[in-house]
Design a protein around this motif. Structure first.
Motif, short mmCIF file in Angstrom:
data_model
loop_
_atom_site.label_atom_id
_atom_site.label_comp_id
_atom_site.label_asym_id
_atom_site.label_seq_id
_atom_site.Cartn_x
_atom_site.Cartn_y
_atom_site.Cartn_z
N LEU A 294 52.62 40.80 30.09
CA LEU A 294 51.25 40.77 30.55
C LEU A 294 51.11 40.66 32.07
CD1 LEU A 294 49.57 38.44 27.90
CD2 LEU A 294 49.16 40.89 28.23
N GLY A 295 52.23 40.49 32.76
CA GLY A 295 52.16 40.31 34.20
C GLY A 295 51.42 41.44 34.90
N GLY A 296 51.73 42.71 34.50
CA GLY A 296 51.08 43.85 35.12
C GLY A 296 49.58 43.87 34.86
N SER A 297 49.19 43.48 33.63
CA SER A 297 47.76 43.44 33.31
C SER A 297 47.06 42.38 34.14
CB SER A 297 47.58 43.14 31.82
OG SER A 297 48.06 44.21 31.03
N PHE A 298 47.68 41.21 34.27
CA PHE A 298 47.06 40.14 35.06
C PHE A 298 46.96 40.53 36.53
CE2 PHE A 298 48.05 36.30 32.12
CZ PHE A 298 47.16 36.83 31.19
N LEU A 299 47.99 41.22 37.04
CA LEU A 299 47.94 41.66 38.43
C LEU A 299 46.82 42.67 38.64
CD1 LEU A 299 49.12 41.70 41.27
CD2 LEU A 299 50.74 43.46 40.50
N THR A 300 46.71 43.63 37.71
CA THR A 300 45.64 44.63 37.80
C THR A 300 44.27 43.96 37.79
OG1 THR A 300 47.01 46.32 36.73
CG2 THR A 300 44.63 46.65 36.69
N MET A 301 44.08 43.02 36.87
CA MET A 301 42.79 42.34 36.79
C MET A 301 42.52 41.49 38.02
SD MET A 301 42.13 41.22 32.81
CE MET A 301 43.78 40.63 32.43
N SER A 302 43.54 40.82 38.54
CA SER A 302 43.33 39.96 39.70
C SER A 302 42.91 40.76 40.92
CB SER A 302 44.60 39.16 40.01
OG SER A 302 45.66 40.01 40.42
N VAL A 303 43.38 42.01 41.02
CA VAL A 303 43.04 42.86 42.16
C VAL A 303 41.72 43.59 41.96
CG1 VAL A 303 43.76 44.86 43.53
CG2 VAL A 303 45.45 43.14 42.81
N PHE A 304 41.54 44.18 40.79
CA PHE A 304 40.41 45.06 40.57
C PHE A 304 39.28 44.44 39.73
CE2 PHE A 304 44.09 47.90 41.14
CZ PHE A 304 43.65 48.63 42.23
N HIS A 305 39.62 43.44 38.91
CA HIS A 305 38.61 42.85 38.02
C HIS A 305 38.77 41.32 37.98
CE1 HIS A 305 38.09 46.99 36.65
NE2 HIS A 305 39.40 47.03 36.43
N PRO A 306 38.68 40.65 39.13
CA PRO A 306 38.92 39.20 39.15
C PRO A 306 37.92 38.40 38.32
CG PRO A 306 38.01 39.96 41.24
CD PRO A 306 38.39 41.19 40.47
N SER A 307 36.68 38.88 38.23
CA SER A 307 35.68 38.16 37.43
C SER A 307 36.05 38.18 35.95
CB SER A 307 34.29 38.76 37.63
OG SER A 307 34.25 40.12 37.21
N LEU A 308 36.65 39.27 35.50
CA LEU A 308 37.09 39.37 34.10
C LEU A 308 38.23 38.40 33.84
CD1 LEU A 308 37.14 40.66 31.31
CD2 LEU A 308 38.56 42.49 32.25
N LEU A 309 39.17 38.33 34.77
CA LEU A 309 40.30 37.41 34.60
C LEU A 309 39.81 35.97 34.53
CD1 LEU A 309 43.37 37.19 34.41
CD2 LEU A 309 43.44 37.06 36.90
N ARG A 310 38.85 35.61 35.39
CA ARG A 310 38.29 34.26 35.34
C ARG A 310 37.57 34.02 34.02
NH1 ARG A 310 37.02 35.56 40.79
NH2 ARG A 310 34.89 36.12 40.18
N ALA A 311 36.84 35.04 33.54
CA ALA A 311 36.10 34.88 32.29
C ALA A 311 37.03 34.65 31.11
CB ALA A 311 35.23 36.12 32.05
N LEU A 312 38.15 35.37 31.08
CA LEU A 312 39.11 35.17 29.99
C LEU A 312 39.72 33.78 30.04
CD1 LEU A 312 40.93 38.63 29.98
CD2 LEU A 312 39.23 37.78 28.36
N GLY A 313 39.97 33.28 31.25
CA GLY A 313 40.46 31.92 31.39
C GLY A 313 39.48 30.90 30.83
N ARG A 314 38.20 31.14 31.07
CA ARG A 314 37.18 30.21 30.55
C ARG A 314 37.12 30.26 29.03
NH1 ARG A 314 33.48 32.56 34.75
NH2 ARG A 314 33.72 31.28 36.62
N VAL A 315 37.31 31.46 28.46
CA VAL A 315 37.33 31.57 27.00
C VAL A 315 38.47 30.74 26.43
CG1 VAL A 315 37.70 33.15 25.07
CG2 VAL A 315 36.21 33.82 26.96
N GLN A 316 39.65 30.82 27.05
CA GLN A 316 40.80 30.08 26.56
C GLN A 316 40.62 28.58 26.65
OE1 GLN A 316 42.56 31.80 24.42
NE2 GLN A 316 44.50 31.12 25.25
N THR A 317 39.93 28.12 27.67
CA THR A 317 39.78 26.67 27.86
C THR A 317 38.54 26.11 27.20
OG1 THR A 317 38.68 27.06 29.99
CG2 THR A 317 41.07 26.68 30.02
N GLY A 318 37.48 26.91 27.11
CA GLY A 318 36.22 26.38 26.60
C GLY A 318 35.59 27.15 25.47
#
Length: 263
Positions: free
Chosen positions: A120-144
């Motif tokens: 998943l490293g490549g997916s996370f890198l892609t999201m962090s560069v091009f879709h950071p809001s999505l990456l943050r949203a998925l993190g919130r789903v996992q925690t809350g």
């Protein structure tokens, strides 16, 4: 472990279709469009909700489940088929499907936006560069859970830009957390899990608008399996739910007819 299994269609001389969902969801993602579409075309269809997902048992134990557990769930669903199925996996379900066909009998393999074999490293890198809001949203789903999610970020990350907001509002509460253990496994390269792969008909479909799985990773998976490959413009990650779903469904239907024919 009691599993939720969606069914559509009737047995025929063609192999049944067994659909495997990805992270954060359940078998319901296939029941909306793909199951009725393929049942109408004469295919016998099953879609399993992996343990801890949908209405299957195991919600409280979710974080302890591994990819091997999910493979066992697919095996349990496949045991209900009258012959080896064509296994169709999306995203994480693509990894599960690949591991299943490596150790169990299957008629064929179709992968829709499969998680990268490099991890998943490549997916996370892609999201962090091009879709950071999505990456943050998925993190919130996992925690809350979904109640903590950024609705708009997830809608834009999963679906096409013109996807109806009212339909997204109906779908998004059905999404859920994913197993921490399974996610941790997927961070690591998956090459060893497909070594010694069987020779069988294979198809891989990706979308250039996919925020999760880069097209190069989709093509790499296709090369490994010697698969027919389709990278389609304007297809997002949740392709089976999107307004564009007839496009990947049509590609899959054409491949199935060409590979297995019959009635």
């Amino acid at each position: 472990m009691a599993l939720e299994i969606f069914r559509a269609g009737k047995p025929s001389q063609r192999p049944p279709l067994l659909f495997v969902h990805g992270s954060f969801c359940g078998g319901w993602v296939w029941a909306e469009h793909f199951l009725p579409f393929f049942a109408e075309a004469g295919w016998n269809c099953l879609a399993v909700s992996l343990r801890g997902h949908g209405q299957s048992d195991g919600r409280k134990q979710l974080d302890s489940f591994t990819i091997a557990d999910y493979v066992a769930d697919v095996a349990e669903a496949a045991a209900e088929c009258d012959r080896p199925p064509v296994v169709i996996g999306h995203s994480m379900g693509g990894i599960v499907a690949q591991r299943f066909v490596r150790t169990h009998k299957a008629a064929g393999l179709a992968l829709l936006a499969p998680t990268s074999l490099s991890g998943l490293g490549g997916s996370f890198l892609t999201m962090s560069v091009f879709h950071p809001s999505l990456l943050r949203a998925l993190g919130r789903v996992q925690t809350g859970g979904m109640e903590a999610a950024d609705f708009d970020a997830i809608r834009r990350g999963l679906f096409s830009q013109d996807f109806p907001i009212d339909v997204a509002l109906r779908y998004l509460p059905l999404f859920q957390r994913e197993s921490l253990l399974a996610n941790a496994e997927l961070m690591a390269p998956q090459w060893l899990t497909v070594m010694g792969r069987p020779r069988l008909p294979a198809l891989v479909i990706g979308g250039r608008s996919d925020c999760f799985v880069p097209s190069i990773d989709v093509r790499t998976t296709a090369i490994v399996w010697g698969a027919d490959t389709h990278i389609v413009d304007d297809i997002p990650h949740a392709m089976m739910l999107d307004t564009s779903w007839p496009v990947p469904a049509g590609i899959l239907a054409e491949w199935l007819g060409r590979s297995f024919g019959g009635t």
